[in-house]
Motif scaffolding. Structure first.
Motif, PDB file in Angstrom:
ATOM      1  N   ARG A  32       0.828  -1.203   0.000  1.00  9.58           N
ATOM      2  CA  ARG A  32       0.000   0.000   0.000  1.00  9.58           C
ATOM      3  C   ARG A  32       0.863   1.254   0.000  1.00  9.58           C
ATOM      4  N   ILE A  33       1.956   1.206   0.729  1.00  6.55           N
ATOM      5  CA  ILE A  33       2.857   2.362   0.740  1.00  6.55           C
ATOM      6  C   ILE A  33       3.546   2.501  -0.614  1.00  6.55           C
ATOM      7  N   GLN A  34       3.955   1.387  -1.207  1.00  9.90           N
ATOM      8  CA  GLN A  34       4.564   1.470  -2.539  1.00  9.90           C
ATOM      9  C   GLN A  34       3.593   2.091  -3.544  1.00  9.90           C
ATOM     10  N   ALA A  35       2.324   1.669  -3.490  1.00  9.87           N
ATOM     11  CA  ALA A  35       1.322   2.218  -4.402  1.00  9.87           C
ATOM     12  C   ALA A  35       1.125   3.708  -4.158  1.00  9.87           C
ATOM     13  N   LEU A  36       1.143   4.114  -2.905  1.00 11.59           N
ATOM     14  CA  LEU A  36       0.967   5.523  -2.576  1.00 11.59           C
ATOM     15  C   LEU A  36       2.140   6.350  -3.085  1.00 11.59           C
ATOM     16  N   VAL A  37       3.357   5.841  -2.932  1.00 13.36           N
ATOM     17  CA  VAL A  37       4.539   6.553  -3.438  1.00 13.36           C
ATOM     18  C   VAL A  37       4.448   6.714  -4.953  1.00 13.36           C
ATOM     19  N   ARG A  38       4.004   5.676  -5.651  1.00 16.01           N
ATOM     20  CA  ARG A  38       3.847   5.766  -7.101  1.00 16.01           C
ATOM     21  C   ARG A  38       2.773   6.799  -7.477  1.00 16.01           C
ATOM     22  N   GLU A  39       1.681   6.833  -6.723  1.00 13.95           N
ATOM     23  CA  GLU A  39       0.619   7.796  -6.996  1.00 13.95           C
ATOM     24  C   GLU A  39       1.107   9.220  -6.760  1.00 13.95           C
TER      25      GLU A  39
END
Length: 295
Positions: free
Chosen positions: A140-147
């Motif tokens: 979830r954190i990886q996805a947030l960083v990408r967003e």
């Protein structure tokens, strides 16, 4: 080793109309020369996320191994560099403290994660504090960083607000994940700290209150955390360490039993005899005659 310090300035990275910069980077292993290491500090805050690659983060002289998914919150004036095993791909999220001023007072957590932003620094001890801000994150954190990177590149009239909101979400997710990791690591860190003190100062009474104060916890919390981590009390560990040194001195030296008792922290000779016999089934003198290495 020759070390050079480079100051990175916010004006070189942050856009006047965007409050947060989200920069992708590829750091080559060859960039970090062990013979002439460059230390970096900055006048802004930074969160970095490792997408791929492995190595060691060096921050204020301390070394932390990392791999994919590693996330770290870096303070202004922290001295940092990498020791890389491979090339790494990462994202750097850069911001000034004033960006989060509007919602910082509303952010709460039981481990004082957000006290890192206090003017006087974190409330917790540096002995255990780093564990809060060095995290092996989740998807979830990886996805947030990408967003956040996509929003940074979008750069429309609402991107500034979206980046602020994403940053707040990232910090909240960091503290939630940190709390889970920290509850496990904290006991081990506390136990390692206490064990080191016991090994270094076994001849002296252990000062429970001083150790608790240095760790920023209560006397009860210290004892409870140590027992949970080690399976025995601090006093039981201290006794074992003292006995270990008494065994060694009896076998390797010709010091008297009275001298050995005192050197190992046993102030009462009769107690030392009783404790030694209970531990070994024999007296210090008989133990020496049987196991002495001086014969």
């Amino acid at each position: 080793m020759n070390e050079k310090c480079v100051l990175l300035k916010a004006v070189d990275f942050l856009s006047p109309h965007l409050p947060v910069a989200v920069l992708r980077g590829h750091n080559k292993r060859s960039m970090y020369n062990e013979e002439s290491r460059i230390l970096y500090r900055r006048d802004f805050w930074k969160i970095f996320y490792i997408f791929s690659g492995r190595g060691t983060l060096v921050i204020n002289g301390k070394h932390y191994s990392f791999g994919p998914g590693f996330l770290c919150l870096v303070r202004p004036d922290d001295l940092t560099t990498f020791e890389l095993d491979t090339d790494i791909d990462l994202s750097n999220i850069l911001f000034r403290r004033r960006v989060i001023d509007g919602f910082l007072s509303e952010l709460k957590d039981e481990n004082d994660f957000f006290s890192i932003f206090d003017a006087d620094g974190p409330k917790h001890s540096s002995v255990i504090g780093d564990q809060l801000y060095l995290i092996n994150s989740d998807r979830r954190i990886q996805a947030l960083v990408r967003e956040m990177r996509r929003e940074y590149l979008r750069d429309d009239q609402n991107s500034g607000l979206m980046l602020k909101l994403h940053l707040a979400e990232l910090l909240i997710r960091m503290t939630r994940l940190s709390a889970r990791n920290f509850s496990r690591k904290r006991r081990d860190v506390l136990a390692a700290y206490v064990l080191n003190r016991l090994e270094q100062n076994f001849a002296e009474p252990f000062d429970y209150q001083q150790a608790a104060n240095e760790l920023g916890i209560t006397h009860f919390h210290l004892c409870n955390a140590y027992r949970k981590s080690c399976g025995e009390s601090i006093g039981e560990t201290l006794f074992r360490i003292r006995m270990k040194h008494a065994f060694r001195l009896l076998m390797e030296t010709d010091k008297t039993v009275l001298e050995i008792s005192s050197l190992c922290g046993f102030r009462d000779l009769s107690y030392f005899y009783r404790a030694f016999r209970k531990e070994t089934g024999t007296s210090p003198g008989k133990f020496r005659r049987k196991y002495s290495l001086l014969a």
